[in-house]
Enzyme design. Structure first.
Site, PDB file in Angstrom:
ATOM      1  N   CYS A 116     -16.210   1.736   0.487  1.00 52.78           N
ATOM      2  CA  CYS A 116     -15.069   0.848   0.771  1.00 52.78           C
ATOM      3  C   CYS A 116     -14.701   0.860   2.253  1.00 52.78           C
ATOM      4  O   CYS A 116     -14.045  -0.065   2.729  1.00 52.78           O
ATOM      5  CB  CYS A 116     -13.878   1.242  -0.081  1.00 52.78           C
ATOM      6  SG  CYS A 116     -13.213   2.878   0.286  1.00 52.78           S
ATOM      7  N   ARG A 147       0.884  -1.176   0.000  1.00 55.76           N
ATOM      8  CA  ARG A 147       0.000   0.000   0.000  1.00 55.76           C
ATOM      9  C   ARG A 147       0.912   1.213   0.000  1.00 55.76           C
ATOM     10  O   ARG A 147       1.692   1.415   0.940  1.00 55.76           O
ATOM     11  CB  ARG A 147      -0.905  -0.018   1.226  1.00 55.76           C
ATOM     12  CG  ARG A 147      -1.562   1.316   1.481  1.00 55.76           C
ATOM     13  CD  ARG A 147      -2.682   1.229   2.474  1.00 55.76           C
ATOM     14  NE  ARG A 147      -3.846   0.608   1.856  1.00 55.76           N
ATOM     15  CZ  ARG A 147      -5.073   0.618   2.384  1.00 55.76           C
ATOM     16  NH1 ARG A 147      -5.284   1.213   3.533  1.00 55.76           N
ATOM     17  NH2 ARG A 147      -6.081   0.052   1.767  1.00 55.76           N
ATOM     18  N   HIS A 165      -7.261   1.380  -6.565  1.00 55.99           N
ATOM     19  CA  HIS A 165      -7.469   0.454  -5.442  1.00 55.99           C
ATOM     20  C   HIS A 165      -8.116  -0.815  -6.022  1.00 55.99           C
ATOM     21  O   HIS A 165      -9.289  -1.111  -5.771  1.00 55.99           O
ATOM     22  CB  HIS A 165      -8.365   1.111  -4.393  1.00 55.99           C
ATOM     23  CG  HIS A 165      -8.339   0.439  -3.051  1.00 55.99           C
ATOM     24  ND1 HIS A 165      -7.619  -0.717  -2.794  1.00 55.99           N
ATOM     25  CD2 HIS A 165      -8.967   0.751  -1.880  1.00 55.99           C
ATOM     26  CE1 HIS A 165      -7.801  -1.073  -1.532  1.00 55.99           C
ATOM     27  NE2 HIS A 165      -8.607  -0.202  -0.957  1.00 55.99           N
ATOM     28  N   ARG A 197     -13.581  -8.606   0.833  1.00 57.32           N
ATOM     29  CA  ARG A 197     -12.138  -8.379   0.602  1.00 57.32           C
ATOM     30  C   ARG A 197     -11.381  -9.680   0.870  1.00 57.32           C
ATOM     31  O   ARG A 197     -10.461 -10.045   0.143  1.00 57.32           O
ATOM     32  CB  ARG A 197     -11.606  -7.270   1.542  1.00 57.32           C
ATOM     33  CG  ARG A 197     -12.139  -5.870   1.262  1.00 57.32           C
ATOM     34  CD  ARG A 197     -11.587  -5.293  -0.032  1.00 57.32           C
ATOM     35  NE  ARG A 197     -10.138  -5.230  -0.074  1.00 57.32           N
ATOM     36  CZ  ARG A 197      -9.385  -4.258   0.453  1.00 57.32           C
ATOM     37  NH1 ARG A 197      -9.968  -3.240   1.040  1.00 57.32           N
ATOM     38  NH2 ARG A 197      -8.065  -4.277   0.359  1.00 57.32           N
TER      39      ARG A 197
HETATM   40  N1  NVA Z   1      -9.788   6.732  -1.184  1.00 54.41           N
HETATM   41  C1  NVA Z   1      -9.444   6.258   0.139  1.00 54.41           C
HETATM   42  C2  NVA Z   1      -9.670   4.801   0.239  1.00 54.41           C
HETATM   43  C3  NVA Z   1      -9.432   4.221   1.609  1.00 54.41           C
HETATM   44  C4  NVA Z   1      -9.570   2.734   1.650  1.00 54.41           C
HETATM   45  C5  NVA Z   1      -8.010   6.620   0.442  1.00 54.41           C
HETATM   46  O1  NVA Z   1      -7.167   6.538  -0.465  1.00 54.41           O
HETATM   47  O2  NVA Z   1      -7.720   7.005   1.574  1.00 54.41           O
HETATM   48  N1   CP Z   2     -11.198  -0.259   2.192  1.00 55.15           N
HETATM   49  C1   CP Z   2      -9.934  -0.346   2.635  1.00 55.15           C
HETATM   50  O1   CP Z   2      -8.973  -0.515   1.861  1.00 55.15           O
HETATM   51  O2   CP Z   2      -9.794  -0.270   3.981  1.00 55.15           O
HETATM   52  P1   CP Z   2      -8.441  -0.084   4.810  1.00 55.15           P
HETATM   53  O3   CP Z   2      -7.881   1.243   4.424  1.00 55.15           O
HETATM   54  O4   CP Z   2      -8.839  -0.181   6.230  1.00 55.15           O
HETATM   55  O5   CP Z   2      -7.499  -1.195   4.397  1.00 55.15           O
END
Ligand code: NVA
Ligand code: CP
Length: 303
Positions: A259, A105, A132, A287
């Site tokens: 999400c 990530r 994502h 997920r």
């Molecule tokens: N768009 C959000 C998604 C979190 C899972 C972010 O990038 O923070």
């Molecule tokens: N939706 C999602 O990716 O959640 P987290 O940021 O908690 O991993």
């Protein structure tokens, strides 16, 4: 010559057939007893590199590896200081000599691309600023479970459209043949390259976007990394909240998705996210199932 690993950096890395293979396997894994597949990945290790916080992504990958008989190692933001303590390329080269699969990530999408370019094992994008794709696999599974199909549906997204979830959804629509329409204020639109490539629709009017939709989606107005812009974003996006009035414009049997994490009172009201049309916790659980299937696919262990 060594076989090139399959990576999953973008939802477009999968063909329509591969997506359906993964979703079908995910469904099978979800409905089977855990004991049936708990040895498939014995002695296999996933290394998970996080530059940002996470609940769902960490849990689903770590629990998924455990359930398949493998192991996952969590590297928290700051643990290895990728790109600072050592280069992204060196991290990938070292990690892929020990682990069987990498999930990361990251802030910049170029970081995940660099990891993949230097890795001899599959690399999964667990969220970058651009996409994502793991979230979208789970979302597709959820929509398929509820609506029994994907093709021909209208999926509407409202809020911050220059967003990783929106981008992956738009790209998926082209592969899977559903309509994807997004509404947000100017300045918060999908990246033009993605918009063009996907054929999705971008507008400013939530009502027009949501009319006739089978699925209504939103995401936080303040993605990880955007925290400094909070005040400006809340002001500009405040009329793009998903509330009951907006949900009532969608189809009667429309579902609401997010999400998570969600910020109630901002992008969505409690009434909607905790209401009967919301499938957000089924979406979160998926997920786990969809990523277990993804890992098996990338490691050539499809069952
Ligand atoms: N768009 C959000 C998604 C979190 C899972 C972010 O990038 O923070
Ligand atoms: N939706 C999602 O990716 O959640 P987290 O940021 O908690 O991993």
């Amino acid at each position: 010559m060594l076989k090139k690993p399959k990576h999953f950096l973008s939802i477009t890395d999968l063909s329509i057939n591969e997506i359906w293979k993964i979703l079908t396997l995910a469904k099978k894994l979800k409905s089977s007893p855990l004991s049936k597949y708990n040895k498939l990945l014995s002695n296999r290790t996933m290394v998970m590199i996080f530059e940002k916080p996470s609940l769902r992504t960490r849990l689903s990958f770590e629990i998924g590896m455990t359930q398949l008989g493998g192991h996952a190692i969590y590297l928290a933001p700051g643990d290895i200081k990728m790109g600072e303590r050592e280069s992204v390329a060196d991290v990938a080269k070292v990690t892929s000599r020990m682990a069987n699969i990498i999930m990361a990530r990251v802030f910049e999408h170029s970081t995940i691309e660099e990891l993949a370019a230097n890795s001899s094992v599959p690399v999964i994008n667990g969220l970058s600023n651009l996409e994502h794709p793991c979230q979208i696999l789970a979302d597709l599974m959820t929509i398929w479970e509820v609506k029994k199909k994907l093709e021909g549906l209208k999926i509407a997204y409202v809020g911050d459209c220059e967003n990783n979830v929106t981008h992956s959804f738009a790209l998926a629509s082209k592969v899977l043949g559903f309509e994807f329409a997004a509404a947000g204020p100017r300045g918060y639109w999908m990246k033009s390259g993605i918009l063009k490539k996907s054929g999705a629709i971008q507008g400013v009017y939530s009502e027009d976007t949501v009319r006739g939709a089978n699925v209504v989606i939103t995401d936080t107005w303040i993605s990880m990394g955007d925290e400094k812009e909070k005040k400006e974003r809340v002001t500009k996006l405040s009329s793009y909240q998903v509330n009951k009035k907006l949900m009532d414009i969608a189809k009667k049997d429309a579902i609401f998705m997010h999400c998570l994490p969600a910020y109630r009172g901002y992008e969505v009201t409690s009434e909607v996210i905790d209401g009967s049309q919301s499938v957000v916790f089924q979406e979160a659980e998926n997920r786990l199932h969809s990523q277990k299937a993804l890992i098996l696919f990338l490691l050539d262990k499809l069952i």
